[in-house]
Design a protein around this motif. Sequence first.
Motif, PDB file in Angstrom:
ATOM      1  N   LYS A  43     -78.359  -7.741  12.492  1.00 10.44           N
ATOM      2  CA  LYS A  43     -77.332  -8.700  12.872  1.00 10.44           C
ATOM      3  C   LYS A  43     -75.977  -8.004  12.855  1.00 10.44           C
ATOM      4  O   LYS A  43     -75.592  -7.409  11.844  1.00 10.44           O
ATOM      5  N   ASN A  44     -75.279  -8.082  13.984  1.00  9.30           N
ATOM      6  CA  ASN A  44     -73.927  -7.517  14.103  1.00  9.30           C
ATOM      7  C   ASN A  44     -73.873  -6.048  13.710  1.00  9.30           C
ATOM      8  O   ASN A  44     -72.909  -5.586  13.093  1.00  9.30           O
ATOM      9  N   GLY A  45     -74.940  -5.306  14.043  1.00  9.11           N
ATOM     10  CA  GLY A  45     -74.952  -3.875  13.775  1.00  9.11           C
ATOM     11  C   GLY A  45     -75.418  -3.485  12.391  1.00  9.11           C
ATOM     12  O   GLY A  45     -75.595  -2.298  12.094  1.00  9.11           O
TER      13      GLY A  45
ATOM     14  N   ALA B 255     -81.394  -0.524  15.431  1.00 10.80           N
ATOM     15  CA  ALA B 255     -79.975  -0.770  15.172  1.00 10.80           C
ATOM     16  C   ALA B 255     -79.245   0.557  15.307  1.00 10.80           C
ATOM     17  O   ALA B 255     -79.743   1.594  14.840  1.00 10.80           O
ATOM     18  N   ASN B 256     -78.109   0.541  15.979  1.00 12.26           N
ATOM     19  CA  ASN B 256     -77.272   1.735  16.124  1.00 12.26           C
ATOM     20  C   ASN B 256     -78.050   2.927  16.682  1.00 12.26           C
ATOM     21  O   ASN B 256     -77.866   4.067  16.253  1.00 12.26           O
TER      22      ASN B 256
ATOM     23  N   TYR C  39     -84.749 -22.129   2.232  1.00 14.93           N
ATOM     24  CA  TYR C  39     -83.427 -21.878   1.690  1.00 14.93           C
ATOM     25  C   TYR C  39     -82.532 -21.245   2.754  1.00 14.93           C
ATOM     26  O   TYR C  39     -83.017 -20.667   3.736  1.00 14.93           O
ATOM     27  N   ALA C  40     -81.211 -21.326   2.523  1.00 15.37           N
ATOM     28  CA  ALA C  40     -80.251 -20.679   3.428  1.00 15.37           C
ATOM     29  C   ALA C  40     -79.031 -20.238   2.645  1.00 15.37           C
ATOM     30  O   ALA C  40     -78.632 -20.877   1.664  1.00 15.37           O
ATOM     31  N   MET C  41     -78.447 -19.140   3.084  1.00 11.58           N
ATOM     32  CA  MET C  41     -77.171 -18.682   2.528  1.00 11.58           C
ATOM     33  C   MET C  41     -76.369 -18.040   3.649  1.00 11.58           C
ATOM     34  O   MET C  41     -76.916 -17.673   4.699  1.00 11.58           O
ATOM     35  N   GLY C  42     -75.075 -17.907   3.453  1.00  8.81           N
ATOM     36  CA  GLY C  42     -74.217 -17.312   4.455  1.00  8.81           C
ATOM     37  C   GLY C  42     -74.518 -15.845   4.659  1.00  8.81           C
ATOM     38  O   GLY C  42     -75.034 -15.154   3.771  1.00  8.81           O
ATOM     39  N   LEU C  43     -74.179 -15.355   5.831  1.00  5.58           N
ATOM     40  CA  LEU C  43     -74.453 -13.968   6.192  1.00  5.58           C
ATOM     41  C   LEU C  43     -73.785 -12.994   5.229  1.00  5.58           C
ATOM     42  O   LEU C  43     -74.320 -11.916   4.956  1.00  5.58           O
TER      43      LEU C  43
END
Length: 343
Positions: free
Chosen positions: A212-214, A169-170, A268-272
């Motif tokens: 994810k997304n940097g 990343a980066n 399970y799942a949760m928002g980013l």
Amino acid sequence: MKLKNVFLGIFASTLLLASCSNDDAVEKDVPLGTYDNGVLVLNEGNFGTPNASVTYISNDFNVLTQNIFGIENNDKKLGDVAQSLSFSEDKAFIVMNNSNVVEVVNRYTFKSLGTITENLKNPRYSVVLNGKLYVTNAGTKAVTVYDAKTFTYLQTITIGKTTEKIITANGKLYITNGAYGSGNTVTVVNPQSNNAMSIITVENGVNSIEEKNGSVYVLCGNTTKSMLFKINTTADTATSIETTTLKKALNMDIDGDKIYYTKGTGIYAMGLNATTFSETPLFSVADNSWSTLYGFSVIDGKIYSADANGFTAAGIVKIFSATGTELKTVSVGMGPNSFYANN
């Protein structure tokens, strides 16, 4: 007469444009090889036995092919303990833990391109950054570096502590310093600054890392809590959320704008950007002791789960919708441990 010619010209142009558009559409749909447009299942195999393999499942579930490495390479054995796989352009790098090699294949045809052997000691995970292949080694607590095109050994970066999962990343490398429920740090290596290193402290039980997304996300789970860390890859500082209700969270995977993870038999799942853990499972899979969820991934909204079946028979892969509807069940190789989208 002139008007008729104009209409004929317009008609011909329309046909030409339609033809070009159709050609473009056909081109985009042409697979790059037999194993394009599907998911690769990495089957670990039995420790001490060279029976690791790779299974291919097409995205529409209509094609299932076992042992694709052997099929495409004159029945050559993949090796002993297929630990992980990474991609770079048209190549796949298959890390063979107990064979101490990295097998390199064309990711779409699975034809062998070479074998890396130099300075590998119980290799675990790999990633490619700026034309170099970085491989973590449990035996030496180091990262070995190779040219990703010629497979030539370049150097060793000594980490000095457990050297496990690795991502980029980066422009930097992020390496988890933990395995089997222990470890509470992430080592950051900056190849652009002569491999300068820094340490980010997380929570004991570090087990998953994703970009994810940097940003880099790290999941930790132990007997008292689970914690999710989000690392700012510019400053290499972390923020976190935690739960003391849901302990021992594992198997984090990010798909779209959701973070998925497991605990016991639950998924399970949760928002980013969630500020709290979800403590209610989407659904649960059948319990088969430690074989349950031996492999787990979420790909394009579909949840892939692997049951190692005690390493005594073929592993079982079940594919579910995001709400838990079972879409497909297939038998694969021995000890399926991970899934990789190959599109």
